[in-house]
Design a protein around this motif. Structure first.
Motif, PDB file in Angstrom:
ATOM      1  N   PHE A 156      -4.062  -8.760  -5.767  1.00 21.30           N
ATOM      2  CA  PHE A 156      -3.273  -7.963  -5.152  1.00 21.30           C
ATOM      3  C   PHE A 156      -2.092  -8.753  -4.757  1.00 21.30           C
ATOM      4  N   LEU A 157      -0.618  -8.295  -4.712  1.00 19.02           N
ATOM      5  CA  LEU A 157       0.136  -8.666  -3.781  1.00 19.02           C
ATOM      6  C   LEU A 157       0.312  -7.941  -2.264  1.00 19.02           C
ATOM      7  N   LEU A 158       0.643  -8.737  -1.472  1.00 16.39           N
ATOM      8  CA  LEU A 158       0.552  -7.931  -0.162  1.00 16.39           C
ATOM      9  C   LEU A 158       1.843  -8.053   0.469  1.00 16.39           C
ATOM     10  N   SER A 159       2.249  -7.048   1.225  1.00 12.47           N
ATOM     11  CA  SER A 159       3.530  -7.097   1.819  1.00 12.47           C
ATOM     12  C   SER A 159       3.599  -5.705   3.103  1.00 12.47           C
ATOM     13  N   ASP A 160       4.314  -5.838   3.667  1.00  8.06           N
ATOM     14  CA  ASP A 160       4.536  -4.936   4.952  1.00  8.06           C
ATOM     15  C   ASP A 160       5.459  -3.855   4.648  1.00  8.06           C
ATOM     16  N   HIS A 161       5.515  -2.937   5.576  1.00  7.44           N
ATOM     17  CA  HIS A 161       6.636  -1.710   5.652  1.00  7.44           C
ATOM     18  C   HIS A 161       8.232  -2.107   5.277  1.00  7.44           C
ATOM     19  N   ASP A 162       8.287  -3.271   5.959  1.00 12.26           N
ATOM     20  CA  ASP A 162       9.641  -3.833   5.507  1.00 12.26           C
ATOM     21  C   ASP A 162       9.813  -4.576   4.162  1.00 12.26           C
ATOM     22  N   ASP A 163       8.756  -4.642   3.358  1.00 12.00           N
ATOM     23  CA  ASP A 163       8.698  -5.168   2.145  1.00 12.00           C
ATOM     24  C   ASP A 163       8.666  -6.721   2.284  1.00 12.00           C
ATOM     25  N   GLN A 164       8.322  -7.222   3.668  1.00 10.81           N
ATOM     26  CA  GLN A 164       8.094  -8.681   3.675  1.00 10.81           C
ATOM     27  C   GLN A 164       6.786  -9.151   3.153  1.00 10.81           C
ATOM     28  N   ASP A 165       6.821 -10.453   2.634  1.00 12.48           N
ATOM     29  CA  ASP A 165       5.649 -10.834   1.746  1.00 12.48           C
ATOM     30  C   ASP A 165       4.504 -11.181   2.511  1.00 12.48           C
ATOM     31  N   LEU A 166       3.257 -10.954   2.589  1.00 12.51           N
ATOM     32  CA  LEU A 166       2.081 -11.183   3.336  1.00 12.51           C
ATOM     33  C   LEU A 166       1.070 -11.959   2.618  1.00 12.51           C
ATOM     34  N   GLY A 167       1.633 -12.436   1.406  1.00  9.53           N
ATOM     35  CA  GLY A 167       0.668 -13.260   0.617  1.00  9.53           C
ATOM     36  C   GLY A 167       0.209 -12.414  -0.441  1.00  9.53           C
ATOM     37  N   ARG A 168      -1.097 -12.889  -0.990  1.00  8.08           N
ATOM     38  CA  ARG A 168      -1.803 -12.338  -2.003  1.00  8.08           C
ATOM     39  C   ARG A 168      -3.408 -12.589  -2.122  1.00  8.08           C
ATOM     40  N   CYS A 169      -4.072 -11.615  -2.827  1.00  8.03           N
ATOM     41  CA  CYS A 169      -5.571 -11.864  -2.536  1.00  8.03           C
ATOM     42  C   CYS A 169      -6.327 -11.720  -4.022  1.00  8.03           C
ATOM     43  N   HIS A 170      -7.403 -12.282  -3.998  1.00  7.75           N
ATOM     44  CA  HIS A 170      -7.969 -11.943  -5.363  1.00  7.75           C
ATOM     45  C   HIS A 170      -8.762 -10.646  -5.599  1.00  7.75           C
ATOM     46  N   SER A 171      -9.393 -10.034  -4.592  1.00  3.52           N
ATOM     47  CA  SER A 171      -9.707  -8.848  -4.650  1.00  3.52           C
ATOM     48  C   SER A 171     -10.130  -8.109  -3.176  1.00  3.52           C
ATOM     49  N   THR A 172     -10.805  -7.209  -3.118  1.00  3.00           N
ATOM     50  CA  THR A 172     -10.943  -6.554  -1.776  1.00  3.00           C
ATOM     51  C   THR A 172     -12.373  -5.934  -1.640  1.00  3.00           C
ATOM     52  N   ALA A 173     -12.876  -5.593  -0.755  1.00  5.82           N
ATOM     53  CA  ALA A 173     -14.193  -4.981  -0.454  1.00  5.82           C
ATOM     54  C   ALA A 173     -13.728  -3.850   0.878  1.00  5.82           C
ATOM     55  N   GLY A 174     -14.346  -2.865   0.561  1.00  9.05           N
ATOM     56  CA  GLY A 174     -14.128  -1.479   1.340  1.00  9.05           C
ATOM     57  C   GLY A 174     -12.847  -0.561   0.982  1.00  9.05           C
ATOM     58  N   VAL A 175     -11.800  -1.181   0.197  1.00  5.91           N
ATOM     59  CA  VAL A 175     -10.761  -0.484   0.196  1.00  5.91           C
ATOM     60  C   VAL A 175     -11.068   0.657  -0.901  1.00  5.91           C
ATOM     61  N   PHE A 176     -11.550   0.123  -1.892  1.00  7.43           N
ATOM     62  CA  PHE A 176     -12.071   1.213  -3.197  1.00  7.43           C
ATOM     63  C   PHE A 176     -13.461   1.416  -3.166  1.00  7.43           C
ATOM     64  N   ARG A 177     -13.714   2.595  -2.567  1.00  6.10           N
ATOM     65  CA  ARG A 177     -15.140   3.292  -2.394  1.00  6.10           C
ATOM     66  C   ARG A 177     -15.373   4.709  -2.543  1.00  6.10           C
ATOM     67  N   GLU A 178     -16.452   5.197  -2.785  1.00  5.69           N
ATOM     68  CA  GLU A 178     -16.503   6.436  -2.768  1.00  5.69           C
ATOM     69  C   GLU A 178     -16.492   6.986  -1.317  1.00  5.69           C
ATOM     70  N   ARG A 179     -15.584   7.992  -1.271  1.00  8.46           N
ATOM     71  CA  ARG A 179     -15.423   8.554   0.213  1.00  8.46           C
ATOM     72  C   ARG A 179     -15.642  10.160   0.206  1.00  8.46           C
ATOM     73  N   ARG A 180     -16.288  10.555   1.216  1.00 11.99           N
ATOM     74  CA  ARG A 180     -16.776  11.961   1.237  1.00 11.99           C
ATOM     75  C   ARG A 180     -15.112  12.754   1.375  1.00 11.99           C
ATOM     76  N   PRO A 181     -15.137  13.916   0.516  1.00 12.69           N
ATOM     77  CA  PRO A 181     -13.888  14.806   0.602  1.00 12.69           C
ATOM     78  C   PRO A 181     -13.984  15.435   2.023  1.00 12.69           C
ATOM     79  N   PRO A 182     -12.637  15.641   2.323  1.00 14.06           N
ATOM     80  CA  PRO A 182     -12.315  16.240   3.786  1.00 14.06           C
ATOM     81  C   PRO A 182     -13.323  17.439   4.008  1.00 14.06           C
ATOM     82  N   PRO A 183     -13.816  17.794   5.091  1.00 20.56           N
ATOM     83  CA  PRO A 183     -14.442  19.055   5.449  1.00 20.56           C
ATOM     84  C   PRO A 183     -14.028  20.226   5.084  1.00 20.56           C
ATOM     85  N   LEU A 184     -14.467  21.248   4.420  1.00 24.96           N
ATOM     86  CA  LEU A 184     -13.975  22.431   4.106  1.00 24.96           C
ATOM     87  C   LEU A 184     -14.314  23.284   5.272  1.00 24.96           C
TER      88      LEU A 184
END
Length: 415
Positions: A156-184
Motif C-alpha cells: 500500500f502507498l500511504l498519503s494524507d488528505h492533501d495527497d502528501q506522501d506518508l510512505g508505504r507498507c507491506h500489508s495491514t491488520a485490522g483494516v480488512f475484516r468482517e464487520r457487523r452490518p449497521p443495526p436495522l
C-alpha cells in the motif's frame, strides 16, 4: 408530488409512501400509502466506535514518520491516512479497480488517526509495524472496505488528505475484516391508509410479494408532498387495525431505514408540516446536528420554480449565530430565500447555488452583518461532525466560503 389521494380521517397524514423503484415508467411516484406517523424514521445513531489497525512492514515518510517521535502526546495524530493498494504491474487490476499514477482506485481511508505504538518489523531491516486507532471510511451501500484485501495486492502507498506522501507498507491488520452490518432500526407505519396498489400486497401469502420499495415523502397540512431523501426497502410482516382512527392500519416491516433522521429532527419536520417558517433564525437554538437537518429540510421544501432575484441584488446575512458551518448554511439560505430558505448545505451545493437558479441570479452582493462571529468560529482545524462519519476532515473556514462566493462573481461586505 401532485395530490392523488383522498383522506377522510381526523388525524392528518404526515407521510406518503410512493413507488419510485419498480422500473415501470407508468407507476413511478405512484402513491402506495398515506401514514400519520412512522415509528423508526427518527432515531439517534450510536457514535461510531474507534477501531485499531496496524500498518505492517512500513517505511514511513512525512508527517507519519514525524508522529513516531510523539507517541503518547496529542502530536501523534493524523487527520487521515489513505491506503492505495499496489498490484503487480504485469497483471490486470482487480475488477472495479483502475490504476492511476500513485496506485489503484480502490483506496481505503482511515480518519481521525491516533498513532499509539510502533516496533521493528519482521518484513525487513529498517521497517516498522505501526499501531493506529481511528475510524475507517465505510460506505454501507458498497460494503467498503471489504473483508479481505483485493486479490493481487502487493502493498500500500500511504498519503494524507492533501495527497502528501506518508510512505508505504507491506500489508495491514485490522483494516480488512468482517464487520457487523449497521443495526436495522425496526419500523412501524402507524395510522396508514393503503392506496390501491398496496391493498392486495398486504394479504398476499408470499413474503416476496409483500416487499416494499418506496420513497418517503413528507405531507404538509395542505396536502403537498415533498421528498425527504429517505427510502424504505423492507417486507411487510404484519398489519392490524390502528387505534388512531377506524379504517386505518398499523403496518410492521422487517427492516429499517438505512440512515434515519436524528430524533431532534422530528420537531423540524413537524414545523414544516404546519407550513413554511415565517420567522428568521428559528434554527439558531439547534446544535450542529439539527442545523444540518434544518438545511436539509429547507432543501427538500425549496420551490425550484420560483424565479431568481435579479443579478446585482443585495442580500443581508444575519451572522449573529454563525458559530459553525451548519449555521452559515442556515443563515445564507434565509438571507437569499427568506425564513426557512435554502442556499446550499455543503460546499459543493453552495458552489452550485451561487451560479444561479436557487433564488439569486449571479453575480449578487452579500452584506454579512456581525461577521466577527464567523471570524472567531470558522477557522482552520479538524472537524468531527458526529452526524456523518464520511465528512470528517479539515474544517471549513470563513476564507473557504468567501472564495466560493467570489468564484461565482459575487461580492461580500463583512461588517
Amino acid at each position: 408530488m401532485d395530490r392523488a389521494w383522498t383522506w377522510e380521517h381526523e388525524v392528518p397524514p404526515r407521510w406518503l409512501l410512493a413507488d419510485e423503484y419498480s422500473g415501470d415508467l407508468n407507476v413511478l411516484s405512484l402513491p402506495m400509502a398515506l401514514c400519520a406517523e412512522i415509528d423508526g424514521l427518527f432515531v439517534d445513531p450510536e457514535p461510531p466506535a474507534a477501531e485499531t489497525y496496524t500498518l505492517l512492514g512500513c517505511d514511513p515518510a512525512g508527517s507519519l514518520r514525524e508522529t513516531l517521535r510523539h507517541i503518547g502526546t496529542d502530536r501523534a495524530w493524523l487527520p487521515r491516512v489513505i491506503l492505495d493498494p499496489l498490484h503487480d504491474p504485469h497483471q490486470p487490476p482487480p475488477a472495479d479497480c483502475h490504476r492511476y499514477d500513485r496506485g489503484c482506485s480502490c483506496a481505503v481511508e482511515l480518519m481521525d488517526v491516533q498513532v499509539i505504538g510502533h516496533r521493528p518489523s519482521i518484513f525487513g531491516a529498517g521497517l516498522v509495524d505501526i499501531d493506529l486507532r481511528g475510524h475507517s471510511l465505510i460506505l454501507p451501500e458498497q460494503h467498503w472496505p471489504p473483508a479481505q484485501p483485493l486479490e493481487g495486492t502487493t502493498g500500500f502507498l500511504l498519503s494524507d488528505h492533501d495527497d502528501q506522501d506518508l510512505g508505504r507498507c507491506h500489508s495491514t491488520a485490522g483494516v480488512f475484516r468482517e464487520r457487523r452490518p449497521p443495526p436495522l432500526h425496526p419500523v412501524t407505519l402507524i395510522g396508514c391508509q393503503p392506496e390501491t396498489p398496496l391493498r392486495p400486497l398486504l394479504a398476499h401469502p408470499s413474503p416476496h410479494r409483500r416487499r416494499l420499495q418506496v420513497a418517503l415523502y413528507a405531507v404538509d397540512q395542505t396536502g403537498l408532498a415533498v421528498p425527504t431523501g429517505q427510502a424504505l426497502f423492507a417486507t411487510m410482516t404484519d398489519s392490524r387495525a390502528s387505534r388512531l382512527s377506524e379504517g386505518l392500519l398499523d403496518i410492521t416491516v422487517d427492516g429499517g431505514i438505512d440512515e434515519p433522521f436524528p430524533v431532534g429532527a422530528r420537531e423540524i419536520w413537524q414545523m414544516w408540516h404546519r407550513g413554511r417558517p415565517t420567522q428568521p433564525n428559528l434554527w439558531a437554538a439547534y446544535d450542529r446536528v439539527l442545523r444540518h437537518e434544518w438545511a436539509g429540510a429547507a432543501l427538500r421544501h425549496h420551490r425550484q420554480e420560483r424565479p431568481d432575484l435579479p443579478s446585482g441584488y443585495t442580500f443581508h446575512l444575519d451572522g449573529r449565530f454563525v458559530t459553525d458551518i451548519e449555521g452559515f448554511y442556515c443563515a445564507v439560505g434565509e438571507a437569499v430565500n427568506g425564513p426557512g430558505g435554502y442556499f446550499g448545505w455543503n460546499l459543493d451545493a453552495l458552489a452550485d447555488c451561487v451560479q444561479g437558479e436557487w433564488g439569486a441570479a449571479a453575480p449578487f452582493h452579500l452584506v454579512w452583518h456581525h461577521a466577527e462571529v464567523a471570524r472567531r468560529h470558522l477557522v482552520s482545524g479538524y472537524d468531527r461532525p458526529t452526524y456523518d462519519q464520511r465528512r470528517w476532515g479539515p474544517a471549513t473556514t470563513l476564507h473557504d466560503l468567501l472564495d466560493i462566493l467570489a468564484d461565482g462573481g459575487s461580492t461580500v461586505d463583512l461588517r
